[in-house]
Motif scaffolding. Structure first.
Motif, PDB file in Angstrom:
ATOM      1  N   VAL A   5       0.672  -1.208   0.010  1.00 29.79           N
ATOM      2  CA  VAL A   5      -0.171   0.102  -0.046  1.00 29.79           C
ATOM      3  C   VAL A   5       0.924   1.322  -0.029  1.00 29.79           C
ATOM      4  O   VAL A   5       0.692   2.258  -0.749  1.00 29.79           O
ATOM      5  CB  VAL A   5      -0.896   0.101   1.335  1.00 29.79           C
ATOM      6  CG1 VAL A   5      -1.239   1.415   1.897  1.00 29.79           C
ATOM      7  CG2 VAL A   5      -2.131  -0.762   0.976  1.00 29.79           C
TER       8      VAL A   5
ATOM      9  N   HIS B  43      -5.972  -4.018   3.469  1.00 34.49           N
ATOM     10  CA  HIS B  43      -5.599  -4.134   4.794  1.00 34.49           C
ATOM     11  C   HIS B  43      -6.110  -5.668   5.333  1.00 34.49           C
ATOM     12  O   HIS B  43      -5.196  -6.029   6.265  1.00 34.49           O
ATOM     13  CB  HIS B  43      -6.184  -3.116   5.480  1.00 34.49           C
ATOM     14  CG  HIS B  43      -5.443  -1.734   5.140  1.00 34.49           C
ATOM     15  ND1 HIS B  43      -4.250  -1.324   5.595  1.00 34.49           N
ATOM     16  CD2 HIS B  43      -5.924  -0.591   4.207  1.00 34.49           C
ATOM     17  CE1 HIS B  43      -4.112  -0.112   5.059  1.00 34.49           C
ATOM     18  NE2 HIS B  43      -4.828   0.242   4.294  1.00 34.49           N
ATOM     19  N   GLU B  46      -3.533  -8.202   4.697  1.00 34.51           N
ATOM     20  CA  GLU B  46      -2.305  -8.042   5.658  1.00 34.51           C
ATOM     21  C   GLU B  46      -2.654  -8.471   7.124  1.00 34.51           C
ATOM     22  O   GLU B  46      -1.837  -9.092   7.613  1.00 34.51           O
ATOM     23  CB  GLU B  46      -2.025  -6.325   5.550  1.00 34.51           C
ATOM     24  CG  GLU B  46      -1.461  -5.812   4.508  1.00 34.51           C
ATOM     25  CD  GLU B  46       0.037  -6.294   4.063  1.00 34.51           C
ATOM     26  OE1 GLU B  46       0.760  -6.460   5.083  1.00 34.51           O
ATOM     27  OE2 GLU B  46       0.281  -6.669   3.087  1.00 34.51           O
ATOM     28  N   LEU B  55      -9.842  -0.690  10.740  1.00 35.72           N
ATOM     29  CA  LEU B  55      -9.752  -0.172   9.401  1.00 35.72           C
ATOM     30  C   LEU B  55     -10.284   1.026   9.018  1.00 35.72           C
ATOM     31  O   LEU B  55      -9.394   1.450   8.225  1.00 35.72           O
ATOM     32  CB  LEU B  55     -11.019  -1.032   8.596  1.00 35.72           C
ATOM     33  CG  LEU B  55     -10.655  -2.546   8.273  1.00 35.72           C
ATOM     34  CD1 LEU B  55     -11.857  -3.603   7.652  1.00 35.72           C
ATOM     35  CD2 LEU B  55      -9.701  -2.666   7.133  1.00 35.72           C
ATOM     36  N   ARG B  58      -6.922   2.688   9.588  1.00 36.30           N
ATOM     37  CA  ARG B  58      -5.780   2.502   8.431  1.00 36.30           C
ATOM     38  C   ARG B  58      -6.350   2.990   6.915  1.00 36.30           C
ATOM     39  O   ARG B  58      -5.394   3.562   6.137  1.00 36.30           O
ATOM     40  CB  ARG B  58      -5.682   0.995   8.258  1.00 36.30           C
ATOM     41  CG  ARG B  58      -5.053   0.136   9.294  1.00 36.30           C
ATOM     42  CD  ARG B  58      -5.186  -1.175   9.253  1.00 36.30           C
ATOM     43  NE  ARG B  58      -4.149  -2.104  10.094  1.00 36.30           N
ATOM     44  CZ  ARG B  58      -4.272  -2.241  11.111  1.00 36.30           C
ATOM     45  NH1 ARG B  58      -5.049  -1.619  12.024  1.00 36.30           N
ATOM     46  NH2 ARG B  58      -3.173  -2.878  11.765  1.00 36.30           N
ATOM     47  N   LEU B  59      -7.554   3.111   6.710  1.00 33.58           N
ATOM     48  CA  LEU B  59      -8.058   3.716   5.481  1.00 33.58           C
ATOM     49  C   LEU B  59      -8.328   5.035   5.360  1.00 33.58           C
ATOM     50  O   LEU B  59      -7.931   5.565   4.317  1.00 33.58           O
ATOM     51  CB  LEU B  59      -9.469   2.889   5.248  1.00 33.58           C
ATOM     52  CG  LEU B  59      -9.447   1.429   4.994  1.00 33.58           C
ATOM     53  CD1 LEU B  59     -10.638   0.870   5.037  1.00 33.58           C
ATOM     54  CD2 LEU B  59      -8.730   1.196   3.508  1.00 33.58           C
TER      55      LEU B  59
END
Lengths: 147, 147
Positions: A5, B43, B46, B55, B58-59
């Motif tokens: 990413v 993600h 991972e 999430l 992370r996003l």
DNA sequence: CAATATTACATAGCAAGCTATGTATTGGAG
DNA sequence: CTCCAATACATAGCTTGCTATGTAATATTG
């Protein structure tokens, strides 16, 4: 090379685009300009009275997307649409006085957002980034789903 | 300096983002992956079993956006959501076998899109572009509407 | 010149982003 | 232990992007 990413151009470009969009929206919405109206206004300030087709070509969005955006802009008092004399299919898009008056405020907002994003960049770095982005655009547009 | 579309970072970044998104979508949709599902999948590949909150962090998208995307992903058979034992508020998101099987295909698609976008770039130019984008992200995230 | 194709735009429906707000569960203060 | 605040997620409603398709006006063709 393994995918990640952090090193994915698409992922990071998408991230930057959303950040910049949020920032610009926060500045122009209070002035009565929706985010989607902004690119259309930029081109109409350059040349008023464009047709939908001409705007679509300049904006690089699909025709139905623009039609919907113009409908909202008309609702918000930014543009009027009038049938072309001579060709009854064509709709000419004209800025209202309100929209014309917003030009400088909008330019300032956009320049502020860009300046914040590019803080710490010297002129050469800024030019370099824009040049690299132009090359990316040419690569992706040039092959248009034939890759 | 006078404002111009051609030299506006935000305008051009937005343009690139849409081009890359269209391209990626054309490649992954036939595999059964919607565009919006893609970042979430990256993600989860991972680290499976993340919570919505993890999430979201992370996003870099908002929680309701992710909730809707997860609902579509569940509908499309990519994930399941299960209440955490121990904390009844938490939903743990788990990949289905179908989603796990799509990992390599998806990586390949993303790498293809990036490679096409960066065709003609040597490794140093690629690194440079990514480094410049990282600096932009830090600048915009770092001031988060206080500019 | 009538029939057909093309053009310019509109409409329908979905995806994915956002803000504002609702709901259920957990944690903490008195 | 009870009540209230905080947390995690869901829902509602809007915008802006897309594709597919409809409609009206103009151009073309046999």
């Amino acid at each position: 090379m393994e995918f990640s990413v952090d090193t994915s151009l698409g992922y990071q470009i998408n991230h930057v685009a959303r950040l910049l969009a949020r920032d610009l929206e926060a500045r122009i919405k209070p002035e009565g300009i929706a985010l989607g109206a902004f690119p259309a206004l930029l081109h109409l300030w350059e040349k008023d009275g464009l047709t939908q087709k001409e705007l679509v070509a300049r904006l690089g969005i699909e025709q139905p997307t623009l039609a919907a955006t113009l409908a909202r802009m008309e609702r918000d008092g930014l543009v009027t649409r009038r049938r072309d004399e001579g060709d009854g299919r064509v709709q000419r898009v004209r800025l209202t006085p309100k929209a014309r008056a917003l030009r400088e405020v909008a330019y300032d907002a956009a320049m502020d957002v860009n300046a914040k994003a590019l803080q710490g960049f010297d002129e050469a770095e800024r030019e370099l980034l824009m040049a690299l982005l132009r090359r990316v655009i040419l690569s992706v547009e040039g092959t248009e789903n034939n890759g």
